[in-house]
Design an enzyme around this catalytic site. Structure first.
Site, PDB file in Angstrom:
ATOM      1  N   CYS A   2      18.772-108.689  -6.215  1.00 38.50           N
ATOM      2  CA  CYS A   2      18.424-107.136  -6.995  1.00 38.50           C
ATOM      3  C   CYS A   2      18.866-107.515  -8.027  1.00 38.50           C
ATOM      4  O   CYS A   2      20.393-108.140  -8.593  1.00 38.50           O
ATOM      5  CB  CYS A   2      18.951-106.207  -6.310  1.00 38.50           C
ATOM      6  N   ARG A  27      14.483-110.759 -11.090  1.00 40.22           N
ATOM      7  CA  ARG A  27      15.822-110.537  -9.537  1.00 40.22           C
ATOM      8  C   ARG A  27      15.559-110.121  -9.044  1.00 40.22           C
ATOM      9  O   ARG A  27      15.977-109.730  -7.746  1.00 40.22           O
ATOM     10  CB  ARG A  27      17.636-110.139 -10.629  1.00 40.22           C
ATOM     11  N   TRP A  74      15.145-106.568  -5.059  1.00 39.23           N
ATOM     12  CA  TRP A  74      13.753-107.315  -4.357  1.00 39.23           C
ATOM     13  C   TRP A  74      14.578-106.974  -2.825  1.00 39.23           C
ATOM     14  O   TRP A  74      15.023-106.857  -2.163  1.00 39.23           O
ATOM     15  CB  TRP A  74      14.137-108.697  -4.662  1.00 39.23           C
ATOM     16  N   ASN A 100      23.820-104.934  -3.741  1.00 38.54           N
ATOM     17  CA  ASN A 100      22.897-106.316  -4.525  1.00 38.54           C
ATOM     18  C   ASN A 100      23.032-107.362  -3.145  1.00 38.54           C
ATOM     19  O   ASN A 100      24.051-107.402  -3.102  1.00 38.54           O
ATOM     20  CB  ASN A 100      22.959-107.266  -5.412  1.00 38.54           C
ATOM     21  N   GLY A 101      22.951-107.463  -1.599  1.00 39.80           N
ATOM     22  CA  GLY A 101      22.946-108.790  -0.961  1.00 39.80           C
ATOM     23  C   GLY A 101      22.898-107.765   0.605  1.00 39.80           C
ATOM     24  O   GLY A 101      21.693-106.846   0.541  1.00 39.80           O
ATOM     25  N   GLU A 483       6.665-131.494  -6.859  1.00 44.25           N
ATOM     26  CA  GLU A 483       6.793-129.518  -7.924  1.00 44.25           C
ATOM     27  C   GLU A 483       5.315-128.760  -8.549  1.00 44.25           C
ATOM     28  O   GLU A 483       5.435-128.095  -8.376  1.00 44.25           O
ATOM     29  CB  GLU A 483       7.571-129.938  -8.367  1.00 44.25           C
ATOM     30  N   LYS A 487       4.926-125.384  -8.105  1.00 41.81           N
ATOM     31  CA  LYS A 487       4.279-124.689  -9.224  1.00 41.81           C
ATOM     32  C   LYS A 487       3.307-123.505  -9.445  1.00 41.81           C
ATOM     33  O   LYS A 487       3.062-122.724  -9.231  1.00 41.81           O
ATOM     34  CB  LYS A 487       4.077-125.244 -10.607  1.00 41.81           C
ATOM     35  N   GLU A 490       3.693-121.158  -6.083  1.00 37.69           N
ATOM     36  CA  GLU A 490       4.695-119.648  -7.091  1.00 37.69           C
ATOM     37  C   GLU A 490       3.454-119.213  -7.475  1.00 37.69           C
ATOM     38  O   GLU A 490       3.889-117.453  -7.533  1.00 37.69           O
ATOM     39  CB  GLU A 490       5.276-120.188  -7.421  1.00 37.69           C
ATOM     40  N   HIS A 506      -3.265-140.657   6.810  1.00 36.86           N
ATOM     41  CA  HIS A 506      -2.387-140.498   8.531  1.00 36.86           C
ATOM     42  C   HIS A 506      -2.726-139.388   8.982  1.00 36.86           C
ATOM     43  O   HIS A 506      -1.706-138.520   9.147  1.00 36.86           O
ATOM     44  CB  HIS A 506      -1.214-141.349   8.158  1.00 36.86           C
ATOM     45  N   LYS A 603      13.829-114.681  -9.211  1.00 36.09           N
ATOM     46  CA  LYS A 603      14.606-115.824  -9.703  1.00 36.09           C
ATOM     47  C   LYS A 603      15.812-116.517  -9.052  1.00 36.09           C
ATOM     48  O   LYS A 603      15.460-117.355  -8.979  1.00 36.09           O
ATOM     49  CB  LYS A 603      15.046-115.309 -11.130  1.00 36.09           C
TER      50      LYS A 603
HETATM   51  C1  BG6 Z   1      13.672-119.480  -5.961  1.00 36.81           C
HETATM   52  C2  BG6 Z   1      13.228-119.665  -7.345  1.00 36.81           C
HETATM   53  O1  BG6 Z   1      14.150-118.087  -5.511  1.00 36.81           O
HETATM   54  O2  BG6 Z   1      14.753-119.882  -6.396  1.00 36.81           O
HETATM   55  C3  BG6 Z   1      12.713-120.653  -7.867  1.00 36.81           C
HETATM   56  O3  BG6 Z   1      12.079-118.497  -6.970  1.00 36.81           O
HETATM   57  C4  BG6 Z   1      14.085-121.717  -7.784  1.00 36.81           C
HETATM   58  O4  BG6 Z   1      11.964-120.907  -8.187  1.00 36.81           O
HETATM   59  C5  BG6 Z   1      14.920-121.636  -6.887  1.00 36.81           C
HETATM   60  O5  BG6 Z   1      14.099-123.080  -8.063  1.00 36.81           O
HETATM   61  C6  BG6 Z   1      16.580-122.054  -6.668  1.00 36.81           C
HETATM   62  O6  BG6 Z   1      17.234-121.744  -7.646  1.00 36.81           O
HETATM   63  P1  BG6 Z   1      18.177-122.140  -8.906  1.00 36.81           P
HETATM   64  O7  BG6 Z   1      18.582-120.637  -9.615  1.00 36.81           O
HETATM   65  O8  BG6 Z   1      19.229-121.894  -8.023  1.00 36.81           O
HETATM   66  O9  BG6 Z   1      17.659-123.204  -9.019  1.00 36.81           O
END
Ligand code: BG6
Length: 608
Positions: A2, A27, A74, A100-101, A483, A487, A490, A506, A603
């Site tokens: 959060c 966040r 969040w 937050n936590g 990756e 992407k 996500e 396989h 994030k």
């Molecule tokens: C996830 C994000 O929560 O955390 C990803 O959605 C990110 O985009 C991953 O790669 C790791 O985050 P960070 O800040 O440790 O690189």
């Protein structure tokens, strides 16, 4: 995780809190709220399910107060709702808390409080904090003492901000596992989860450490340990521009950050290439050549895209330094009772520097006496401070939930580390010179790829119509494929999975048919023929193929192809991934997704 903000000073708090929450919305964004109080007390609260913009609409004009706290959520405990939104109040509506936590003993605390007659207004774990602080905020008890005593009951992680309408001259904040940073203004003070909420008002910041609590007043702050011992904290200066937090004319932060990559890579490289010895200078390693030569293995730890960037880094280290290197998810690491070796160099990768799983992995390594470096973007973040040294990306803030420039700059940082390790070992001056030249050319090569955006957007709109996509790549192409799939998932919510191209036959080949297209990473390297064979296997099953490589394969082997300029073979993966970022972005746009705030994600997850 959060976002938390707090303000105390001469100005009206509400607009400043809302602006700060806008900056932190990446966040967490399922609900938001603010509480303010005036110099004479009187708490005002507004909180809603929805975005910060919805909250701003709900806050009436006459919502006065010069001290305040705010939160964008969040959800971890309790569904997104008005009642579960923060701030949470005590029964007397005197104390307001944002958190937050995760409070791991929340059920036990709720039961104890309920047994004493406390009625709860939400399903959240965080609400217990408001009632605990109130229970300790007796007559004449300073707010900071009530908060400290309340937190002594808590097992778990927190970043908290607390407001007491009976003590409107202060805000109390505390940190254990979730970031809190203070912003020092002119006769006003700020606090937030992230400098993003502060840079508009001040560059002078103070990061709290785990277990620290701060009393914040308009004229300054004091910090204490959890056993009430005063601590001395030196402010640091944030070197990010305010404009870093605008989309810079792009429709989304994701587009801005994809297009920022040439400049971001230049910043990561700045001052780190040595044309005399054809190597890299990395001042923050805190390891001299002798110590680095004693390294027999490199273990890279990260989450999400940071993990996949670590996989690309592991390949670079093995190729250039001939040191065994391996990446694994930080989120699992501490649970497998890892064997920590004295001659292994551990590297934690994190854009935010606050991902709890990665921080916990760093702490596990250090607890067992291991040496760990950080490859981190956010200066002064918890992971950066927990490591023995490291490499800052200097990529500028990355706001969009899906990582792009941080991914690429992390791979560049690993290329620098691999070059440095290689050149104190057996990498030749000629190879060192070649890699240095390749790194310097990357920004212009990336610009050439970004110029293909219009065509990539057309392809993305076509491929986004499918329910799923397969991504395949061999060796250097494998982290690119992983990756690329990440992407797409996500931001567009299209199912995507990645396999080593050699693995396709396989098992996963059973999935291939007209309904499941494949993105194949096909560089012009020694495995080109093998990759072309894989394309033939896919096409023979009616699978549609989109290749990313250095030339367009024969039309019999690929329906569509994206061509990227060549770099040095070892650096090619850094370029091959750029089109896949644009592919994911435009697929998400075509599907009308919330590109910068994809559903269910955050994030940086600063909880377990
Ligand atoms: C996830 C994000 O929560 O955390 C990803 O959605 C990110 O985009 C991953 O790669 C790791 O985050 P960070 O800040 O440790 O690189």
């Amino acid at each position: 995780m959060c976002g938390i903000v707090a303000y105390i000073g001469p100005k009206d708090a509400a607009p400043l809190l809302l602006e700060g929450l806008q900056r932190l919305e990446y966040r967490g964004y399922d609900s938001a709220g603010i509480a303010v109080c005036g110099r004479t007390g009187g708490l005002r609260l507004r909180k809603v399910k929805g975005r910060v913009a919805d909250l701003a609409e709900a806050v009436p004009a006459r919502f006065k107060g010069t001290a305040g706290i705010g939160h964008t959520r969040w959800a971890t405990h309790g569904v997104p709702s008005d009642a579960n939104a923060h701030p949470h109040l005590d029964a007397a509506q005197r104390i307001a808390v944002v958190h937050n936590g995760i409070i791991e003993n929340a059920d036990e605390l709720r039961a104890r409080l309920a047994a004493d007659g406390t009625a709860f207004a939400s399903e959240t774990d965080s609400e217990v904090l408001a009632h605990l602080v109130a229970a300790h905020a007796g007559e004449g008890v300073a707010l900071e003492d009530a908060v400290r005593q309340a937190l002594a009951h808590v097992v778990g992680t927190y970043g908290v901000a607390v407001l007491d309408s009976a003590q409107p001259d202060r805000v109390v904040v505390a940190r254990n596992g979730s970031p809190i940073v203070l912003g020092i203004g002119e006769k006003e003070m700020f606090a937030a989860s992230d400098v993003a909420a502060l840079v508009r008002y001040t560059r002078q910041v103070v990061h709290l450490d785990d277990g620290e609590l701060a009393v914040v007043r308009a004229d300054g702050f004091r910090t204490f340990t959890e056993d009430a011992r005063a601590t001395a904290k030196e402010p640091s200066t944030v070197d990010w521009e305010v404009g870093s937090y605008d989309t810079g004319g792009h429709e989304h932060f994701l587009a801005k950050e994809i297009h920022e990559q040439p400049d971001a890579v230049e910043r990561t490289l700045r001052g780190r290439l040595d044309d005399r010895f054809h190597t890299a200078h990395l001042g923050g390693l805190n390891l001299d050549a002798r110590e680095l030569r004693a390294i027999r293995r490199v273990k890279i730890l990260g989450c999400g895209s940071a993990y996949y960037a670590g996989e690309a880094g592991a390949q670079l280290i093995e190729e250039l330094a001939r040191v065994p290197a391996h990446a694994e998810p930080a989120s699992e690491f501490r649970y497998r009772n890892p064997v920590i070796e004295a001659d292994t160099l551990y590297v934690a990768v994190s854009q935010s520097g606050e991902t709890y799983d990665t921080l916990a992995a760093v702490q596990e390594v250090r607890r067992k006496g291991g040496r760990v470096l950080g490859v981190v973007n956010t200066v002064g973040s918890a992971i950066a401070r927990a490591c023995d040294g490291g490499i800052y990306l200097h990529a500028g803030p990355e706001v969009s939930v899906a990582s792009t420039k941080a991914f690429t700059c992390t791979a560049v940082a690993f290329a620098l580390l691999a070059l440095h390790l290689g050149r104190i070992r057996d990498l030749s001056p000629a190879d060192g010179r070649r890699i240095c030249a390749g790194l310097k050319a990357l920004p212009d090569r990336i610009r050439e790829i970004l110029a293909q955006e219009e065509r990539i957007a057309q392809l993305a709109a076509a491929y986004a119509k499918h329910d799923g996509m397969m991504f395949v790549g061999r060796v250097r192409g494998w982290p690119v494929a992983r990756e690329g799939a990440q992407k797409l998932k996500e931001v567009s919510y299209v199912h995507a999975e990645a396999y080593p191209a050699s693995e396709l036959k396989h098992g996963p080949l059973a999935l291939i048919g007209p309904g499941l297209p494949t993105v194949a990473v096909v560089p012009d390297d020694e495995l080109l023929d093998k990759n072309l064979t894989t394309l033939g296997e896919i096409r023979a099953r009616g699978g549609r193929v989109l290749t990313v490589g250095h030339r367009a394969p024969d039309a019999r082997l690929a329906d569509d192809s994206l061509v990227v300029p060549r770099s040095e073979p070892e650096l090619d993966p850094l370029l091959l991934g750029i089109p896949l970022q644009l592919l994911a972005y435009h697929a998400a746009v075509a599907l009308g997704r919330d590109v910068d705030r994809p559903r269910n994600l955050a994030k940086s997850v600063t909880v377990e």
